[in-house]
Design a protein around this motif. Structure first.
Motif, PDB file in Angstrom:
ATOM      1  N   SER A 140      54.296 -83.652 -60.447  1.00  0.00           N
ATOM      2  CA  SER A 140      54.728 -84.937 -60.997  1.00  0.00           C
ATOM      3  C   SER A 140      55.573 -84.734 -62.249  1.00  0.00           C
ATOM      4  O   SER A 140      56.581 -85.423 -62.446  1.00  0.00           O
ATOM      5  CB  SER A 140      53.516 -85.814 -61.324  1.00  0.00           C
ATOM      6  OG  SER A 140      52.837 -86.209 -60.147  1.00  0.00           O
ATOM      7  N   ASP A 141      55.172 -83.801 -63.098  1.00  0.00           N
ATOM      8  CA  ASP A 141      55.963 -83.518 -64.293  1.00  0.00           C
ATOM      9  C   ASP A 141      57.367 -83.042 -63.920  1.00  0.00           C
ATOM     10  O   ASP A 141      58.360 -83.445 -64.535  1.00  0.00           O
ATOM     11  CB  ASP A 141      55.270 -82.455 -65.147  1.00  0.00           C
ATOM     12  CG  ASP A 141      54.067 -82.998 -65.894  1.00  0.00           C
ATOM     13  OD1 ASP A 141      53.966 -84.235 -66.029  1.00  0.00           O
ATOM     14  OD2 ASP A 141      53.226 -82.194 -66.345  1.00  0.00           O
ATOM     15  N   GLU A 192      63.257 -84.109 -63.298  1.00  0.00           N
ATOM     16  CA  GLU A 192      64.435 -84.003 -62.452  1.00  0.00           C
ATOM     17  C   GLU A 192      65.063 -85.365 -62.155  1.00  0.00           C
ATOM     18  O   GLU A 192      66.286 -85.487 -62.048  1.00  0.00           O
ATOM     19  CB  GLU A 192      64.068 -83.302 -61.142  1.00  0.00           C
ATOM     20  CG  GLU A 192      63.706 -81.835 -61.325  1.00  0.00           C
ATOM     21  CD  GLU A 192      63.014 -81.259 -60.097  1.00  0.00           C
ATOM     22  OE1 GLU A 192      62.811 -82.015 -59.119  1.00  0.00           O
ATOM     23  OE2 GLU A 192      62.661 -80.066 -60.126  1.00  0.00           O
ATOM     24  N   ARG A 193      64.234 -86.392 -61.998  1.00  0.00           N
ATOM     25  CA  ARG A 193      64.744 -87.698 -61.592  1.00  0.00           C
ATOM     26  C   ARG A 193      64.801 -88.703 -62.730  1.00  0.00           C
ATOM     27  O   ARG A 193      65.167 -89.867 -62.528  1.00  0.00           O
ATOM     28  CB  ARG A 193      63.888 -88.261 -60.448  1.00  0.00           C
ATOM     29  CG  ARG A 193      63.781 -87.320 -59.254  1.00  0.00           C
ATOM     30  CD  ARG A 193      62.999 -87.958 -58.115  1.00  0.00           C
ATOM     31  NE  ARG A 193      62.656 -86.983 -57.082  1.00  0.00           N
ATOM     32  CZ  ARG A 193      61.930 -87.251 -55.999  1.00  0.00           C
ATOM     33  NH1 ARG A 193      61.478 -88.482 -55.803  1.00  0.00           N
ATOM     34  NH2 ARG A 193      61.653 -86.308 -55.115  1.00  0.00           N
ATOM     35  N   GLY A 194      64.420 -88.269 -63.934  1.00  0.00           N
ATOM     36  CA  GLY A 194      64.474 -89.178 -65.074  1.00  0.00           C
ATOM     37  C   GLY A 194      63.496 -90.329 -64.959  1.00  0.00           C
ATOM     38  O   GLY A 194      63.802 -91.448 -65.375  1.00  0.00           O
ATOM     39  N   LEU A 195      62.308 -90.085 -64.422  1.00  0.00           N
ATOM     40  CA  LEU A 195      61.305 -91.136 -64.242  1.00  0.00           C
ATOM     41  C   LEU A 195      60.408 -91.188 -65.470  1.00  0.00           C
ATOM     42  O   LEU A 195      59.802 -90.188 -65.844  1.00  0.00           O
ATOM     43  CB  LEU A 195      60.475 -90.869 -62.985  1.00  0.00           C
ATOM     44  CG  LEU A 195      61.272 -90.706 -61.683  1.00  0.00           C
ATOM     45  CD1 LEU A 195      60.324 -90.441 -60.517  1.00  0.00           C
ATOM     46  CD2 LEU A 195      62.124 -91.934 -61.412  1.00  0.00           C
ATOM     47  N   PRO A 225      72.025 -83.996 -56.907  1.00  0.00           N
ATOM     48  CA  PRO A 225      71.407 -82.716 -56.584  1.00  0.00           C
ATOM     49  C   PRO A 225      72.320 -81.906 -55.668  1.00  0.00           C
ATOM     50  O   PRO A 225      72.969 -82.463 -54.778  1.00  0.00           O
ATOM     51  CB  PRO A 225      70.111 -83.125 -55.858  1.00  0.00           C
ATOM     52  CG  PRO A 225      69.866 -84.532 -56.277  1.00  0.00           C
ATOM     53  CD  PRO A 225      71.221 -85.146 -56.493  1.00  0.00           C
ATOM     54  N   PRO A 226      72.423 -80.608 -55.875  1.00  0.00           N
ATOM     55  CA  PRO A 226      73.339 -79.796 -55.068  1.00  0.00           C
ATOM     56  C   PRO A 226      72.834 -79.606 -53.647  1.00  0.00           C
ATOM     57  O   PRO A 226      71.638 -79.645 -53.374  1.00  0.00           O
ATOM     58  CB  PRO A 226      73.383 -78.463 -55.815  1.00  0.00           C
ATOM     59  CG  PRO A 226      72.077 -78.405 -56.528  1.00  0.00           C
ATOM     60  CD  PRO A 226      71.735 -79.812 -56.904  1.00  0.00           C
ATOM     61  N   ARG A 227      73.753 -79.381 -52.744  1.00  0.00           N
ATOM     62  CA  ARG A 227      73.418 -79.077 -51.357  1.00  0.00           C
ATOM     63  C   ARG A 227      73.234 -77.577 -51.199  1.00  0.00           C
ATOM     64  O   ARG A 227      73.989 -76.787 -51.765  1.00  0.00           O
ATOM     65  CB  ARG A 227      74.519 -79.582 -50.422  1.00  0.00           C
ATOM     66  CG  ARG A 227      74.688 -81.094 -50.457  1.00  0.00           C
ATOM     67  CD  ARG A 227      75.794 -81.558 -49.520  1.00  0.00           C
ATOM     68  NE  ARG A 227      75.909 -83.011 -49.532  1.00  0.00           N
ATOM     69  CZ  ARG A 227      76.646 -83.688 -50.390  1.00  0.00           C
ATOM     70  NH1 ARG A 227      77.348 -83.037 -51.303  1.00  0.00           N
ATOM     71  NH2 ARG A 227      76.685 -85.006 -50.357  1.00  0.00           N
ATOM     72  N   GLY A 239      64.238 -81.166 -55.516  1.00  0.00           N
ATOM     73  CA  GLY A 239      63.569 -82.453 -55.681  1.00  0.00           C
ATOM     74  C   GLY A 239      63.015 -83.043 -54.408  1.00  0.00           C
ATOM     75  O   GLY A 239      62.827 -84.251 -54.317  1.00  0.00           O
ATOM     76  N   GLY A 240      62.718 -82.198 -53.400  1.00  0.00           N
ATOM     77  CA  GLY A 240      62.162 -82.704 -52.152  1.00  0.00           C
ATOM     78  C   GLY A 240      63.173 -83.370 -51.242  1.00  0.00           C
ATOM     79  O   GLY A 240      62.795 -83.964 -50.230  1.00  0.00           O
ATOM     80  N   ARG A 241      64.473 -83.244 -51.531  1.00  0.00           N
ATOM     81  CA  ARG A 241      65.522 -83.866 -50.721  1.00  0.00           C
ATOM     82  C   ARG A 241      65.844 -82.970 -49.534  1.00  0.00           C
ATOM     83  O   ARG A 241      66.720 -82.101 -49.595  1.00  0.00           O
ATOM     84  CB  ARG A 241      66.771 -84.093 -51.570  1.00  0.00           C
ATOM     85  CG  ARG A 241      66.631 -85.163 -52.627  1.00  0.00           C
ATOM     86  CD  ARG A 241      66.758 -86.546 -52.010  1.00  0.00           C
ATOM     87  NE  ARG A 241      68.019 -86.716 -51.306  1.00  0.00           N
ATOM     88  CZ  ARG A 241      69.157 -87.078 -51.905  1.00  0.00           C
ATOM     89  NH1 ARG A 241      69.175 -87.289 -53.206  1.00  0.00           N
ATOM     90  NH2 ARG A 241      70.270 -87.215 -51.207  1.00  0.00           N
ATOM     91  N   ARG A 242      65.135 -83.162 -48.424  1.00  0.00           N
ATOM     92  CA  ARG A 242      65.379 -82.335 -47.242  1.00  0.00           C
ATOM     93  C   ARG A 242      66.768 -82.568 -46.656  1.00  0.00           C
ATOM     94  O   ARG A 242      67.310 -81.709 -45.964  1.00  0.00           O
ATOM     95  CB  ARG A 242      64.308 -82.615 -46.186  1.00  0.00           C
ATOM     96  CG  ARG A 242      62.934 -82.101 -46.590  1.00  0.00           C
ATOM     97  CD  ARG A 242      61.879 -82.423 -45.558  1.00  0.00           C
ATOM     98  NE  ARG A 242      60.623 -81.777 -45.897  1.00  0.00           N
ATOM     99  CZ  ARG A 242      59.505 -81.945 -45.207  1.00  0.00           C
ATOM    100  NH1 ARG A 242      59.498 -82.746 -44.164  1.00  0.00           N
ATOM    101  NH2 ARG A 242      58.407 -81.330 -45.561  1.00  0.00           N
ATOM    102  N   ASP A 243      67.348 -83.732 -46.932  1.00  0.00           N
ATOM    103  CA  ASP A 243      68.690 -84.004 -46.427  1.00  0.00           C
ATOM    104  C   ASP A 243      69.742 -83.151 -47.112  1.00  0.00           C
ATOM    105  O   ASP A 243      70.888 -83.079 -46.652  1.00  0.00           O
ATOM    106  CB  ASP A 243      69.029 -85.490 -46.597  1.00  0.00           C
ATOM    107  CG  ASP A 243      68.955 -85.931 -48.061  1.00  0.00           C
ATOM    108  OD1 ASP A 243      67.912 -85.679 -48.705  1.00  0.00           O
ATOM    109  OD2 ASP A 243      69.927 -86.517 -48.555  1.00  0.00           O
TER     110      ASP A 243
END
Length: 415
Positions: free
Chosen positions: A92-93, A98-101, A275-277, A308-312
């Motif tokens: 979570s940290d 990474e996402r500015g949450l 986020p980079p590919r 960041g968990g972006r599988r795409d």
């Protein structure tokens, strides 16, 4: 001693009932027993039910214990310790950075997403589903995903109103609470002790794999797969790719540029980093063992988390003497790693660089027995080397010594 001496006083924590529930949880999930008994119990009227901090203390509401059946308490024990084993506080940290949450609302979303990851296969076979437990179906989400993925798929709203009370502590979302004892409080576990508990639990799961759900099996595989230095290098390559001129940049009107104030009547877009590919080339030639291919899939999962968990944003290219289809990442274990012949990863580089959009980072997982491109690719490259079977080993020529990866690649050892 009379029965009156053993009677529970209302308003105080009923330890007999609480510990009976913990024992029932350990019997239902034997592989979690080490972790369950490593938790130190702290009575607290500030936590709505039960919650954990990152130091492996479990805070328990006496009123919650009084009104909850032992069978449900056992399930809550298993749920709370799962947050700690799966490092939801650390994850979570990282997501927050990474996402500015920021803010308690975002941490509540993380808690709910973490609960979805745990609860999709936590109940049954001796553990009942507690009242109010969050499962993916509650939010109309698919099962079998990670916290980071669930976090992208819902916002706080009508479907989450019933879970606004949820508070599993900093052990679930990384945000310290006022009612927690903190790093200097008594009975917290050291980093080494926490790692030892995780390792023992992973041993228990792998010793009896048929008894554990798939989510726990995947977790145990990663627990046994020690963190590799190349993952840090990948993170550096990813950050470098994202900060390079023109890489990972896009314009958005969602947040107007501060320069708009100097141009009356005009709204200027701001520059946004995306986020980079990443394209992962996996060596599937005959010189790579099944164990190494399994290790490669674990590395692919780690790469997905690194962005960041972006599988795409992750594409996988299996390659021996010829490159196969470039697979968008859905689930790492579902990627068909076909091959078995000779090795020429130059075709894998060509396939990866032809994908659209083009990758910002190329990661190569190989034993190194391959020709390499003669020119540097137009993106960052990280090479993870599997252990070689002797300096001159080759299935066809015992005198063959493979070339080292080129100087433009960042090279690290795996395993």
């Amino acid at each position: 001693m009379t029965a009156a001496d053993n009677a529970h006083t209302p308003g105080t924590l009923d330890l007999d009932k609480l510990f009976a529930a913990r024992l029932q949880a350990a019997r239902a999930r034997p592989y979690l027993a080490t972790a369950l008994f490593a938790l130190h119990t702290v009575e607290s009227n500030h936590v709505p039910t039960m919650g954990v901090d990152r130091h492996w203390r479990c805070y328990v509401s006496p009123a919650f214990v009084d009104r909850t059946p032992v069978e449900e308490l056992a399930s809550v024990w298993g749920h709370e310790v799962s947050h700690l084993l799966r490092d939801h506080h650390g994850r979570s940290d990282r997501v927050a950075r990474e996402r500015g949450l920021t803010g308690p609302g975002e941490r509540l979303r993380m808690n709910i997403a973490a609960d979805c990851e745990i609860n999709d296969d936590a109940f049954g076979e001796g553990l009942v589903r507690p009242e109010g437990a969050v499962v993916p179906g509650t939010l109309q989400l698919p099962e079998g995903q990670l916290m980071e993925e669930y976090l992208r798929q819902f916002r706080l709203g009508p479907r989450t109103e019933l879970h606004a009370w949820l508070d599993c502590g900093s052990g679930a979302d990384g945000l310290d609470r006022e009612w927690e004892l903190g790093p200097d409080g008594a009975h917290g576990l050291s980093t080494q002790e926490r790692d030892a508990v995780r390792f023992r639990v992973a041993q228990g799961i792998k010793g009896r794999p048929g008894r554990a759900p798939e989510g726990w099996k995947r977790w145990a595989e990663e627990a046994f797969h020690p963190p590799q230095p190349w993952r840090e290098l990948l993170g550096a390559a990813v950050r470098s790719a994202a900060s390079a001129p023109g890489a990972g940049e896009d314009y958005t009107y969602g947040r107007p540029s501060r320069r708009s104030a100097g141009v009356p009547g005009a709204v200027l877009p701001s520059l946004r980093r995306r986020p980079p590919r990443v394209s992962v080339i996996i060596d599937t030639s005959g010189s790579v063992s099944d164990a190494e291919l399994g290790s490669a899939l674990l590395e692919v999962a780690a790469i997905s988390r690194a962005v960041g968990g972006r599988r795409d944003l992750v594409t996988v290219v299996p390659c021996d003497a010829a490159a196969r289809i470039a697979h968008p990442l859905a689930r790492a274990e579902g990627i068909p790693l076909m091959g078995g012949g000779g090795t020429d990863l130059r075709t894998g580089f060509a396939k990866a660089l032809r994908t659209r959009p083009r990758p910002d980072v190329v990661v190569v997982l190989t034993d190194g027995q391959t020709p390499w491109p003669s020119t540097r690719p137009p993106c960052r490259t990280v090479v993870g080397l599997f252990p070689r079977r002797g300096a001159g080993w080759d299935e066809d020529d015992p005198d063959y010594v493979p070339d080292s990866p080129p100087a433009w690649a960042r090279v690290v050892d795996i395993g």
